[in-house]
Motif scaffolding. Structure first.
Motif, mmCIF file in Angstrom:
data_model
loop_
_atom_site.group_PDB
_atom_site.id
_atom_site.type_symbol
_atom_site.label_atom_id
_atom_site.label_comp_id
_atom_site.label_asym_id
_atom_site.label_seq_id
_atom_site.Cartn_x
_atom_site.Cartn_y
_atom_site.Cartn_z
ATOM 1 N N ILE A 168 0.831 -1.217 0.000
ATOM 2 C CA ILE A 168 0.000 0.000 0.000
ATOM 3 C C ILE A 168 0.861 1.262 0.000
ATOM 4 O O ILE A 168 0.453 2.294 -0.521
ATOM 5 N N ARG A 174 3.077 -0.448 -7.154
ATOM 6 C CA ARG A 174 2.018 0.123 -7.992
ATOM 7 C C ARG A 174 2.409 0.139 -9.479
ATOM 8 O O ARG A 174 1.613 -0.208 -10.342
ATOM 9 N N LEU A 178 1.067 -2.444 -13.011
ATOM 10 C CA LEU A 178 0.723 -1.965 -14.356
ATOM 11 C C LEU A 178 1.635 -2.587 -15.405
ATOM 12 O O LEU A 178 1.180 -3.055 -16.447
ATOM 13 N N ASN A 196 -2.031 -3.797 2.742
ATOM 14 C CA ASN A 196 -2.525 -4.160 1.420
ATOM 15 C C ASN A 196 -3.391 -3.050 0.834
ATOM 16 O O ASN A 196 -4.261 -2.511 1.522
ATOM 17 N N ALA A 197 -3.155 -2.720 -0.427
ATOM 18 C CA ALA A 197 -4.021 -1.767 -1.130
ATOM 19 C C ALA A 197 -5.302 -2.513 -1.499
ATOM 20 O O ALA A 197 -5.448 -3.003 -2.614
ATOM 21 N N ASN A 198 -6.215 -2.601 -0.552
ATOM 22 C CA ASN A 198 -7.387 -3.464 -0.725
ATOM 23 C C ASN A 198 -8.313 -2.996 -1.844
ATOM 24 O O ASN A 198 -8.934 -3.799 -2.514
ATOM 25 N N PHE A 199 -8.385 -1.671 -2.070
ATOM 26 C CA PHE A 199 -9.287 -1.169 -3.117
ATOM 27 C C PHE A 199 -8.738 -1.434 -4.525
ATOM 28 O O PHE A 199 -9.418 -1.210 -5.520
ATOM 29 N N LEU A 200 -7.470 -1.879 -4.583
ATOM 30 C CA LEU A 200 -6.904 -2.256 -5.882
ATOM 31 C C LEU A 200 -6.890 -3.770 -6.049
ATOM 32 O O LEU A 200 -6.559 -4.277 -7.115
ATOM 33 N N ASP A 208 -14.846 -0.285 -10.710
ATOM 34 C CA ASP A 208 -13.445 -0.064 -11.059
ATOM 35 C C ASP A 208 -12.733 -1.307 -11.579
ATOM 36 O O ASP A 208 -11.549 -1.240 -11.906
ATOM 37 N N ASP A 210 -12.775 -2.765 -14.363
ATOM 38 C CA ASP A 210 -12.192 -2.578 -15.690
ATOM 39 C C ASP A 210 -11.107 -1.511 -15.709
ATOM 40 O O ASP A 210 -10.435 -1.313 -16.720
ATOM 41 N N ASN A 211 -10.968 -0.790 -14.599
ATOM 42 C CA ASN A 211 -9.976 0.287 -14.576
ATOM 43 C C ASN A 211 -8.626 -0.154 -14.039
ATOM 44 O O ASN A 211 -7.708 0.655 -13.931
ATOM 45 N N TYR A 212 -8.512 -1.418 -13.691
ATOM 46 C CA TYR A 212 -7.257 -1.852 -13.068
ATOM 47 C C TYR A 212 -7.025 -3.325 -13.352
ATOM 48 O O TYR A 212 -7.975 -4.109 -13.432
#
Lengths: 323, 445
Positions: A168, A174, A178, A196-200, A208, A210-212
């Motif tokens: 996170i 990050r 990608l 942890n970046a849980n929203f990712l 979201d 489809d955005n990631y």
């Protein structure tokens, strides 16, 4: 071979297509001939001025950019926050605009604030390379990691990458998500829930998805490693208050450290990456970083060729064919 | 001095129905309203055919910055910007230097307003000395000096004992405690810069979760129940906060709540820049500091909840939280930039979007901007009725215009709405019967 999109700066990996990344690899491959040759100097960027503006401590990234510039015969100027006008209270934007006026052809920026290179890039005319911004992105590191894997394993499509540790707060993580996804790898995060970046990952919203890129999350090291081809251990970032989000280092190392023992969970072919600098004994045992399983030294070696390629693409006259 | 506003579609703030009427003004006071035959010659006629005539807007939450931050805004520029936005009364938060925490500082502020303001301004006193959250101000003495409420706005009241005691005390002084709800412990020790969630994590920024607002609001609501104090929730932004207000209403707890135009109309996507709001590929325009505001811009589902909050009367006031900032406050990284949106001049355009989209009725929007805040203030304002001051705004609901921050009268050019197209505009603003702003002549009319 050419880039899909003309590159005016490099802020993050999401600017690059798969084809773009492979183009950069080809470029780096050609340039490593120079690095391995008898005279490590070519006049490709003679007369160009590169300014490294680092407002956060860095050794390997800064020196690697500096060396890349010097090998290409550019003039390289290093500016760091301490000893610069930052200390006199000059605003950040004034400082970078001054560097542009002084005659920089490109700015390499490291900054502790996420998004700082975006802010700079839209306020100056010359190209900007993001050399690490806060917790956001570190695209050149990702290109180096991808190139390292590409050279040592080959095809990246279909590989399983496990990112182990404090994702996170990690700009490396990050950008890696990608970059590795763009080349077709599958990414798994393994960390304490608090890092942890849980929203990712496991808690991404429907809107979201489809955005990631799809990222799997687990807090179980065994599960995380069982199908790994690549294990990227991240530095535990004490300076970003990471210490507040797990009880103590003992508990962390017991559950998440990559050691000879925990590495047995992974397939034998799995290779280890670490963006550095390492906290040896915390996220990874020292001897592992030196072992044959490790690509860590190659990561450092490849860094100069990748950064040379990016400098030429952004401010040079040469193309892949003419270099 | 006589004036008559003829043939306007009048919203009087009482019947909450819009009907065609004339308004006769004598010496700054509304003398008559209805179908009025004009007699005599010494009367100025304002033809409002086809336009809406409403009580002047009342903003219970703004930052005028003077004294102390005159580079961000002054009383002169702020009140002119407000009048351009249709406001005839505004309330100024104590976020000045010195903070409005003593009789002296409030008297001084009122003196400045007397000299420099072109509309009505009421001060809001600090809850604690220096807005530091430690020692409660002399509340009765501040009320005697004219404050309409108390707030440490920008600095949430963290100490539960301070909150409890000030609520107890508010019953005695009969003015409310207006809290900016944000639990710093939940908001990364106060280091959050935008809404928590996908976008914050994607951009590597510390997020401010809805829970940071809703949890403190819950505490406040139950302390209000405990104490019977007078409580006002500043700029609610989270859907969970609307749920908390619903519980408050069901339990019969007395409170009031406001929402800003930006929280009602735009999402966190504005952090990605005024255009190119692509959550998949982040453009060079991202990390837009003009969209950094506290509480942060949230999501579509929060907007939906806030709209429902207005439509079900859980939230009865639209307040601007006009927060002008200087160039250098915003010309930096997202982390370093100051919070705030310059809002006076875009409020009407923003909220009328909700009328045009049929999300909120025009009458309801106008109530939230006029009669409801007037009731909150407990002053004879916000209605068009005989004996009320002629604080009036004339609106064209259909004129289209595009936001250009360089046209702002406010010194604060910090609006994320640059280039946005609006439908609906203020044509004239009258305070005590005098035209203080007109669309054609600006402030010189």
């Amino acid at each position: 071979m050419i880039l899909d999109n003309k590159l005016n700066n490099l802020l993050d990996i999401d600017q690059l297509t798969k084809n773009d990344i492979l183009y950069i690899f080809e470029f780096a491959e050609k340039l490593s001939l120079i690095l391995n040759g008898p005279v490590k100097k070519v006049p490709v960027l003679r007369g160009k001025t590169i300014i490294n503006y680092f407002s956060e401590p860095s050794t390997r990234t800064r020196v690697s950019f500096e060396n890349a510039g010097k090998i290409l015969s550019a003039d390289v100027i290093n500016v760091s926050s301490s000893g610069s006008s930052d200390e006199k209270g000059e605003s950040f934007i004034n400082a970078v605009q001054t560097l542009e006026s002084i005659g920089a052809d490109i700015l390499i920026i490291r900054h502790s604030d996420s998004g700082a290179p975006y802010f700079v890039s839209r306020n100056i005319q010359i190209p900007v390379i993001n050399a690490g911004d806060g917790s956001h992105a570190h695209p050149t590191q990702t290109l180096i990691d991808l190139y390292t894997v590409y050279k040592s394993i080959g095809e990246i499509e279909g590989l399983n990458l496990t990112i182990l540790g404090d994702n996170i707060h990690s700009r490396v993580s990050r950008s890696a998500v990608l970059g590795f996804s763009t080349l077709g790898a599958k990414v798994t995060f393994c960390s304490p829930t608090t890092m942890n970046a849980n929203f990712l990952s496991d808690n991404i919203s429907k809107e979201d998805i489809d955005n990631y890129p799809a990222v799997i999350y687990t807090s179980n090291l065994k599960d995380a490693l069982s199908e790994s081809d690549l294990i990227m251990t991240l530095r535990t970032q004490f300076e970003r208050k990471a210490s507040l989000v797990f009880p103590n280092i003992n508990e962390y190392t017991r559950l998440f450290k990559l050691s000879n023992e925990s590495l047995k969970y992974a397939p034998d072919k799995a290779k280890i990456l670490h963006p550095g600098p390492m906290n040896l004994g915390v996220e990874i045992d020292g001897y592992l970083s030196e072992s044959e399983r490790s690509l860590i030294n190659q990561q450092v070696m490849n860094s100069v060729a990748i950064r040379m390629a990016l400098l030429i693409i952004l401010i040079g006259e040469h193309t892949l064919d003419s270099i | 001095m006589k004036k008559i506003i003829k043939n306007g579609k009048v919203f009087d703030g009482i019947s909450n129905k819009i009907k065609q009427q004339d308004i006769l003004i004598i010496d700054g006071v509304i003398q008559n309203i209805g179908n009025i035959e004009i007699t005599g010659v010494d009367i100025e006629i304002i033809d409002a055919s086809n336009y809406i005539v409403s009580p002047g807007f009342i903003d219970i939450h703004s930052h005028l910055r003077e004294p102390g931050y005159e580079y961000k805004e002054t009383i002169a520029t702020g009140t002119r910007a407000a009048s351009k936005g249709g406001f005839t009364t505004i309330c100024a938060m104590p976020t000045t230097i010195p903070a409005l925490d003593s009789k002296d500082s409030i008297d001084y502020f009122k003196d400045l307003c007397q000299q420099r303001s072109i509309i009505k301004v009421y001060p809001i006193g600090a809850v604690t000395m220096g807005r530091e959250g430690k020692e409660i101000v002399e509340m009765q003495s501040l009320v005697d000096s004219g404050v309409i409420g108390f707030s440490d706005d920008g600095e949430p009241i963290h100490d539960p004992n301070i909150m409890r005691m000030s609520l107890e005390y508010s019953r005695m002084v009969s003015r409310p405690i207006m809290n900016h709800c944000d639990d710093r412990g939940i908001n990364y020790r106060g280091e959050g810069v935008m809404n928590d969630g996908f976008l914050a994590q994607r951009l590597g920024c510390n997020g401010i979760p809805n829970a940071a607002e809703a949890s403190m609001l819950s505490r406040d609501i139950f302390l209000t129940e405990l104490t019977g104090g007078l409580y006002h929730a500043c700029h609610v932004s989270a859907s969970q906060s609307v749920d908390v207000l619903k519980i408050a209403k069901e339990r019969g707890i007395n409170y009031s709540a406001e929402v800003t135009p930006h929280h009602l109309t735009i999402t966190e996507d504005f952090i990605l820049g005024p255009t190119d709001q692509n959550r998949k590929q982040i453009s060079e325009n991202a990390y837009d500091t003009f969209a950094k505001v506290f509480p942060p811009l949230r999501t579509k589902s929060d907007i939906q909840a806030l709209i429902e909050g207005i439509n079900s009367d859980l939230i009865s006031i639209i307040a601007t939280d006009h927060a002008p900032q200087g160039y250098e406050d915003k010309m930096t990284t997202l982390n370093q930039a100051a919070f705030g949106i310059s809002n006076f001049e875009t409020t009407l355009g923003s909220v009328l979007q909700l009328f045009h989209s049929k999300d909120i009725k025009l009458e309801k929007l106008l109530q939230c901007l006029t009669s409801n805040p007037a009731e909150f203030l407990g002053k004879k304002l916000g209605k068009l009725s005989k004996g009320y001051p002629a604080d009036i705004v004339i609106l064209d609901l259909n004129e289209e215009w595009e936001v250009d921050i360089s046209d702002f009268v406010s010194l604060g050019k910090n609006s994320p709405l640059q280039g946005v197209k609006f439908k609906g505009k203020v044509l004239q603003t009258l305070v005590d019967g005098e035209i203080v702003y007109s669309d054609k002549k600006g402030h010189d009319g």
